[in-house]
Design an enzyme around this catalytic site. Sequence first.
Site, PDB file in Angstrom:
ATOM      1  CG  HIS A  12      -1.920   1.084   1.220  1.00  0.00           C
ATOM      2  ND1 HIS A  12      -3.358   0.929   1.153  1.00  0.00           N
ATOM      3  CD2 HIS A  12      -1.671   2.464   1.212  1.00  0.00           C
ATOM      4  CE1 HIS A  12      -3.924   1.970   1.400  1.00  0.00           C
ATOM      5  NE2 HIS A  12      -3.068   2.932   1.174  1.00  0.00           N
ATOM      6  CG  HIS A  72      -1.402   7.056  -1.456  1.00  0.00           C
ATOM      7  ND1 HIS A  72      -2.753   7.320  -2.076  1.00  0.00           N
ATOM      8  CD2 HIS A  72      -1.266   6.062  -0.450  1.00  0.00           C
ATOM      9  CE1 HIS A  72      -3.667   6.549  -1.391  1.00  0.00           C
ATOM     10  NE2 HIS A  72      -2.745   5.861  -0.118  1.00  0.00           N
ATOM     11  CD  GLN A 103      -7.239  11.400  -1.236  1.00  0.00           C
ATOM     12  OE1 GLN A 103      -5.934  10.957  -1.215  1.00  0.00           O
ATOM     13  NE2 GLN A 103      -7.932  10.943   0.023  1.00  0.00           N
ATOM     14  CG  HIS A 113      -7.658   4.225   1.087  1.00  0.00           C
ATOM     15  ND1 HIS A 113      -7.258   3.925  -0.218  1.00  0.00           N
ATOM     16  CD2 HIS A 113      -6.527   5.004   1.619  1.00  0.00           C
ATOM     17  CE1 HIS A 113      -5.933   4.449  -0.199  1.00  0.00           C
ATOM     18  NE2 HIS A 113      -5.530   4.856   0.790  1.00  0.00           N
ATOM     19  CD  GLU A 154      -6.262   6.537   5.993  1.00  0.00           C
ATOM     20  OE1 GLU A 154      -6.694   6.660   5.098  1.00  0.00           O
ATOM     21  OE2 GLU A 154      -5.016   7.003   6.587  1.00  0.00           O
ATOM     22  CG  ASP A 176      -0.907   5.286   3.533  1.00  0.00           C
ATOM     23  OD1 ASP A 176      -1.149   5.105   2.447  1.00  0.00           O
ATOM     24  OD2 ASP A 176      -1.571   5.651   4.241  1.00  0.00           O
TER      25      ASP A 176
HETATM   26 FE   FE2 Z   1      -3.535   5.117   1.828  1.00  0.00          FE
END
Ligand code: FE2
Length: 418
Positions: A61, A63, A156, A214, A217, A313
């Site tokens: 995971h 970005h 997102q 996701h 979170e 992440d």
């Molecule tokens: Fe993430």
Amino acid sequence: MTDFDLIVRRARLWTDHLSAAVDVGIVGDRIMAIEPHLTNTAPVEIDAAEKMVSAPFVESHIHLDSAMTVGEPRWNESGTLFEGIRIWGERKQSLTSEDVQARAIAALKAQASQGVLFVRTHADVSEATLTALKSLLAVREAVRDWVTVQVVAFPQDGLYGSPRNEGLMEEAIALGVDVIGGIPHYELTREDGVRSVERLFELAIQHDRLIDLHCDEIDDEQSRFLEVMAACTLRSGLGDRVTASHTTAFGSYNNAYATKLMGTLRRAQLNIIANPLINITLQGRGDTYPKRRGITRVKELWQNGINVSLGNDCIQDPWYALGTGNMLDPASMAIHACHMTGRAEMEACYDMVTRHGAKTLHVGDRYGLEVGKPANLICLDAIDPYDALRRRATVTQVISRGHLLAQTQPPQCQWHGA
Ligand code: FE2
């Protein structure tokens, strides 16, 4: 007698245990022999000196589109997820393909030099030009000779955060993403969140893609989209093609509900990814004291036989200013923050950044230290996973597709005395 292209000698292989010292013979891009002693020679020989040799690290995971943008246009002073989303919202207006590709490849090189040869990256698909996504798809092809990259279409700003977003998701799928992403806890209402999960499962089935959302979170103990994902997984039969990332609210649920949910997860057999480095800093920001740890129930999920992997992440972005991409860092944080200090628990944390991640990414047949498999392996300056984790051991050699991709010398202290 087989002619080998590369031999790793005196390697102690870590699979689910440490082997006796063996020689690993490689021909082309394949492991062709694992034997106590190969009498052949090869143009390239590496002496592992009876230290640990492992299958490569798996970054399950990250970005890459936002990697290395910290401070642009400003620092995340509150340290929250939501300020991070706002800052990224500003930064992503100026994305160019060159910008994204240069940062993503730099991050991949940093990771590969530290033994990471399989990477799942999320790509933001909520800006109209899909620059982040198109750039990461180009990167996936550009690096495929030395690292396997999977791209997740990640909305997102929410699948229903703006009327155009669902169309952008469908466009992203048509462009060739590997995995369908989502962010149900960030949708405008709970109902939108549930609807987004159901729609994303429909799209995954229709287009035969993996799922990695996701999910929850947030510190809100009422954020309960993991149960929706588990139910959709059970009803669709998609099983381990589904992954829930983060699930930090699971750390805040009451135990009665958490126990019921754990039973559903056991039945559904979806994968969970925790990102302990970032979530221990992002979460708990609204708490006074005691402050929550903001990490999903890694230890209990592992004890219940759920496949858990760990990710970084972020590397230096609006959500997490630190990070080098080293997989021993999230593993070490999990050991600390999830109380996984038992010997078997530490080894489990090592597995969470190696073979458990490979299971999540569905690269099983291409992963592992076995004769016939692609020759992807790493030599560590450590005798076993515990030693590697304790000292954040250097990955001294990275072998990718049978080629020596990177070498690093462990740091050496010259002690001059008093
Ligand atoms: Fe993430």
